[in-house]
Design an enzyme around this catalytic site. Structure first.
Site, PDB file in Angstrom:
ATOM      1  N   MET A   1      -3.476   4.866  -7.902  1.00 58.83           N
ATOM      2  CA  MET A   1      -3.803   6.067  -8.678  1.00 58.83           C
ATOM      3  C   MET A   1      -3.807   5.748 -10.177  1.00 58.83           C
ATOM      4  O   MET A   1      -3.333   6.550 -10.989  1.00 58.83           O
ATOM      5  CB  MET A   1      -2.785   7.189  -8.387  1.00 58.83           C
ATOM      6  CG  MET A   1      -2.791   7.631  -6.947  1.00 58.83           C
ATOM      7  SD  MET A   1      -1.403   8.709  -6.553  1.00 58.83           S
ATOM      8  CE  MET A   1      -0.057   7.553  -6.427  1.00 58.83           C
TER       9      MET A   1
ATOM     10  N   ASP B   1      -5.522  14.210   5.320  1.00 60.47           N
ATOM     11  CA  ASP B   1      -5.849  14.150   3.892  1.00 60.47           C
ATOM     12  C   ASP B   1      -7.287  13.709   3.665  1.00 60.47           C
ATOM     13  O   ASP B   1      -7.943  13.194   4.552  1.00 60.47           O
ATOM     14  CB  ASP B   1      -4.976  13.072   3.227  1.00 60.47           C
ATOM     15  CG  ASP B   1      -3.571  13.551   3.008  1.00 60.47           C
ATOM     16  OD1 ASP B   1      -3.344  14.754   3.102  1.00 60.47           O
ATOM     17  OD2 ASP B   1      -2.711  12.690   2.737  1.00 60.47           O
TER      18      ASP B   1
ATOM     19  N   PRO C   1      -6.080   1.995   5.066  1.00 54.60           N
ATOM     20  CA  PRO C   1      -6.829   2.267   3.844  1.00 54.60           C
ATOM     21  C   PRO C   1      -8.284   2.715   4.045  1.00 54.60           C
ATOM     22  O   PRO C   1      -8.928   3.115   3.084  1.00 54.60           O
ATOM     23  CB  PRO C   1      -6.791   0.922   3.111  1.00 54.60           C
ATOM     24  CG  PRO C   1      -6.562  -0.079   4.172  1.00 54.60           C
ATOM     25  CD  PRO C   1      -5.827   0.574   5.294  1.00 54.60           C
TER      26      PRO C   1
ATOM     27  N   GLY D   1      -3.564   8.617   4.383  1.00 52.81           N
ATOM     28  CA  GLY D   1      -4.192   7.335   4.065  1.00 52.81           C
ATOM     29  C   GLY D   1      -3.125   6.272   3.871  1.00 52.81           C
ATOM     30  O   GLY D   1      -2.011   6.574   3.436  1.00 52.81           O
ATOM     31  N   GLY D   2      -3.440   5.031   4.227  1.00 55.63           N
ATOM     32  CA  GLY D   2      -2.514   3.919   4.000  1.00 55.63           C
ATOM     33  C   GLY D   2      -1.246   4.072   4.800  1.00 55.63           C
ATOM     34  O   GLY D   2      -1.270   4.335   6.002  1.00 55.63           O
ATOM     35  N   ASP D   3      -0.113   3.912   4.134  1.00 60.18           N
ATOM     36  CA  ASP D   3       1.198   4.071   4.775  1.00 60.18           C
ATOM     37  C   ASP D   3       1.813   5.387   4.293  1.00 60.18           C
ATOM     38  O   ASP D   3       1.740   5.702   3.106  1.00 60.18           O
ATOM     39  CB  ASP D   3       2.100   2.892   4.373  1.00 60.18           C
ATOM     40  CG  ASP D   3       3.476   3.019   5.006  1.00 60.18           C
ATOM     41  OD1 ASP D   3       3.635   2.550   6.144  1.00 60.18           O
ATOM     42  OD2 ASP D   3       4.364   3.622   4.372  1.00 60.18           O
TER      43      ASP D   3
ATOM     44  N   LYS E   1      -6.090  16.110   0.145  1.00 59.05           N
ATOM     45  CA  LYS E   1      -5.268  15.751  -0.987  1.00 59.05           C
ATOM     46  C   LYS E   1      -5.863  14.559  -1.714  1.00 59.05           C
ATOM     47  O   LYS E   1      -5.944  13.464  -1.184  1.00 59.05           O
ATOM     48  CB  LYS E   1      -3.854  15.402  -0.509  1.00 59.05           C
ATOM     49  CG  LYS E   1      -2.824  15.653  -1.553  1.00 59.05           C
ATOM     50  CD  LYS E   1      -1.558  16.287  -0.998  1.00 59.05           C
ATOM     51  CE  LYS E   1      -0.781  15.388  -0.077  1.00 59.05           C
ATOM     52  NZ  LYS E   1       0.057  14.415  -0.724  1.00 59.05           N
TER      53      LYS E   1
HETATM   54  C1  LIG Z   1      -1.833   9.109  -2.947  1.00 56.43           C
HETATM   55  S1  LIG Z   1      -2.034   7.378  -2.932  1.00 56.43           S
HETATM   56  C2  LIG Z   1      -1.799   7.071  -1.250  1.00 56.43           C
HETATM   57  C3  LIG Z   1      -1.508   5.662  -0.960  1.00 56.43           C
HETATM   58  C4  LIG Z   1      -1.366   5.402   0.536  1.00 56.43           C
HETATM   59  N1  LIG Z   1      -0.240   6.101   1.074  1.00 56.43           N
HETATM   60  C5  LIG Z   1      -1.264   3.926   0.855  1.00 56.43           C
HETATM   61  O1  LIG Z   1      -0.234   3.450   1.355  1.00 56.43           O
HETATM   62  O2  LIG Z   1      -2.253   3.232   0.608  1.00 56.43           O
HETATM   63  C6  LIG Z   1      -3.752   7.232  -3.171  1.00 56.43           C
HETATM   64  C7  LIG Z   1      -4.139   5.988  -3.927  1.00 56.43           C
HETATM   65  O3  LIG Z   1      -4.104   4.850  -3.063  1.00 56.43           O
HETATM   66  C8  LIG Z   1      -5.105   3.947  -3.444  1.00 56.43           C
HETATM   67  N2  LIG Z   1      -6.024   3.786  -2.308  1.00 56.43           N
HETATM   68  C9  LIG Z   1      -5.922   4.348  -1.103  1.00 56.43           C
HETATM   69  N3  LIG Z   1      -6.922   3.927  -0.292  1.00 56.43           N
HETATM   70  C10 LIG Z   1      -7.672   3.085  -1.022  1.00 56.43           C
HETATM   71  C11 LIG Z   1      -8.846   2.332  -0.765  1.00 56.43           C
HETATM   72  N4  LIG Z   1      -9.441   2.356   0.439  1.00 56.43           N
HETATM   73  N5  LIG Z   1      -9.344   1.566  -1.745  1.00 56.43           N
HETATM   74  C12 LIG Z   1      -8.740   1.512  -2.948  1.00 56.43           C
HETATM   75  N6  LIG Z   1      -7.636   2.200  -3.254  1.00 56.43           N
HETATM   76  C13 LIG Z   1      -7.091   2.977  -2.306  1.00 56.43           C
HETATM   77  C14 LIG Z   1      -5.828   4.553  -4.636  1.00 56.43           C
HETATM   78  O4  LIG Z   1      -5.218   4.064  -5.811  1.00 56.43           O
HETATM   79  C15 LIG Z   1      -5.545   6.012  -4.439  1.00 56.43           C
HETATM   80  O5  LIG Z   1      -5.659   6.735  -5.655  1.00 56.43           O
END
Ligand SMILES: C[S@@+](CC[C@H](N)C(=O)[O-])C[C@H]1O[C@@H](n2cnc3c(N)ncnc32)[C@H](O)[C@@H]1O
Length: 470
Positions: free
Chosen positions: A389, A249, A226, A302-304, A271
């Site tokens: 989101m 991204d 994240p 980002g994230g997973d 993105k």
């Molecule tokens: C397209 S999604 C991707 C999520 C990502 N694949 C994951 O597993 O975290 C993007 C959303 O994830 C959330 N997000 C991702 N990183 C974040 C962070 N560092 N702090 C808060 N929300 C986050 C937000 O809601 C953002 O709009």
């Protein structure tokens, strides 16, 4: 260089070990692991040492050491931890012409025992020349983190084919290039992943053609976590180091890219909501084209990659195009943000389930509230809802949940820039969701977390929490 590093073959060779406590037990295990025939001299063996002896089927002498005992061994190790005994052993061993190591006494030693990273055939030894074993352990931990546990398997695989490759590729430079491509490319990946059959088949095919096939590309769909670069997994860091091309991204923290090779090409496909620098179809086409050109591509998200990350769509495209794909999971925003905001997502007293939902319209949260989300199910008690989101739709989400029976005063937390240095955590109640987003000027990326567990959320950034705790 104050000490010269050597790797000693100790299998079957006699080594004298003197000592009774924990240090002696540790050296006993180490020497036995290297195959040495250990002759142990312990005046007053501790339970730990006796247990190690039993496990390793090693006898323990109680007799006083004699010069003849020293003559009969190749190496001497002292672990008594008593000045007089250590000193006497060092003098006697040297007089007998034997190399001696006394634990924690470089002044009495001819050799020191390094900190060891053991990957089977690959062994890394770290020495500070006795200056600081703790520092050596830290260096070891750093090296451990960059060497995959299966590295020994790769070395065994290379040994198996070494002669054959040498016979087929006579020129040194070409052979070196060949092996480098094998280790860095899909063949090496297959070995590390445990698929030696496929690796062997591809290696034979490659050597018959003179080099790995031009189209043997690979795409790694990698989760970057994240934000905090320290939340990157070891596998993600390795994929980044090995990649030729990195397609990333907006949500990927720039510090994460520091793990990539300097000469790797970086392609930003920015993105985020309303900022699609490249449409998804073009990203898919780019991944396919780069992999077909024989490159190792890291698709960094980002994230997973498989949680609201379109990783599934990219996977389908790549598989359909016959490209090899490797998925490296990452810490998803919900897990990272909750941890850094100081609250659990489930709790035996408050929430026995957690649901991740998307507040983005593509997933069905239309403004009219006719959504793919099952509001009745989400409004049930004793659960945590994490909305990704969901900033733009925070008000609609709250309305729908309250209409479906959720308490208007249910605690919520909004986490902006979770796990990053500028993380913000705003707390309130469900009926205030829209106002909190507006009044605090919350910007993306942010998560909306709904449920009793958020009561424990901390307002400050993680660094502040740690400072407060000290
Ligand atoms: C397209 S999604 C991707 C999520 C990502 N694949 C994951 O597993 O975290 C993007 C959303 O994830 C959330 N997000 C991702 N990183 C974040 C962070 N560092 N702090 C808060 N929300 C986050 C937000 O809601 C953002 O709009």
């Amino acid at each position: 260089m104050r000490s010269f590093p050597l790797f000693l073959k100790l299998q079957g060779r006699p080594v004298l070990l003197a000592g009774s406590g924990a240090a002696a037990a540790a050296k006993l295990r180490l020497l036995a692991a290297a195959g040495a025939r250990v002759r142990l001299y312990a005046d007053d063996p501790s339970e730990e040492l006796l247990q190690a002896c039993r496990q390793l089927s090693i006898g323990c002498e109680h007799a006083t050491l004699s010069a003849a005992d020293l003559d009969a061994v190749d190496l001497v190790v002292g672990a008594a931890g008593e000045d007089a005994a250590d000193h006497a052993l060092s003098v006697a061993a040297r007089a007998a012409g034997k190399l001696v190591n006394i634990v924690d006494r470089p002044d009495l030693s001819d050799f020191t025992m390094p900190a060891i990273v053991d990957r089977g055939e690959i062994v890394v030894a770290i020495s500070t020349d006795g200056a600081s074993p703790v520092l050596a352990q830290r260096v070891r931990a750093a090296i451990e983190s960059v060497l995959p546990p299966a590295l020994g398997r790769l070395a065994r695989f290379a040994r198996r084919f070494r002669g054959a490759i040498q016979a087929r590729i006579a020129e040194n430079g070409a052979r070196r290039r060949f092996w480098n491509q094998v280790f860095a490319g899909p063949i090496g990946q297959a070995v590390l992943a445990g698929d030696e059959r496929r690796a062997a088949r591809d290696l034979i095919r490659a050597v018959n053609k003179g080099e790995p096939k031009a189209d043997a590309g690979l795409v790694s769909l990698v989760g970057a976590g994240p934000g905090d670069p320290e939340l990157l997994t070891l596998r993600a860091a390795r994929a980044l180091r090995e990649a030729d091309v990195i397609v990333y991204d907006k949500l990927v923290d720039p510090a994460v890219l520091d793990y990539a090779r300097r000469d790797a090409r970086r392609i930003y496909v920015g993105k985020s909501k309303g900022d699609h620098t490249l449409p998804q179809a073009e990203i898919n086409a780019l991944l396919v084209a780069e992999a077909k050109a024989g490159r190792h591509v890291v698709r960094l998200k980002g994230g997973d990659p498989f949680i609201f990350g379109r990783g599934g769509e990219e996977l389908d495209t790549l598989v359909a195009a016959g490209i090899r794909v490797d998925v490296v999971p990452g810490i998803t925003a919900a897990a990272g943000c909750a941890a850094y905001a100081g609250f659990p997502l489930t709790h035996r007293d408050h929430a026995s389930s957690v649901t991740f939902v998307s507040g983005h319209s593509r997933d069905g949260l239309a403004k009219d509230g006719i959504a793919a989300l099952d509001w009745q199910a989400l409004a049930r008690p004793r659960q945590t809802i994490v909305v990704y989101m969901g900033l733009g739709a925070a008000g609609v989400i709250a309305e729908r949940l309250i209409a479906a029976g959720q308490e208007a005063t249910t605690p919520i937390a909004i986490i902006e820039n979770g796990t990053r240095w500028d993380q913000r955590v705003i707390k309130g109640e469900l009926n205030q969701a829209e106002a909190l987003v507006r009044d605090h000027g919350i910007a993306t990326p942010a998560l909306l977390v709904i449920g009793a567990v958020t009561r424990a959320a901390q307002m400050g950034a993680r660094a502040e929490l740690l400072a407060a705790a000290e």
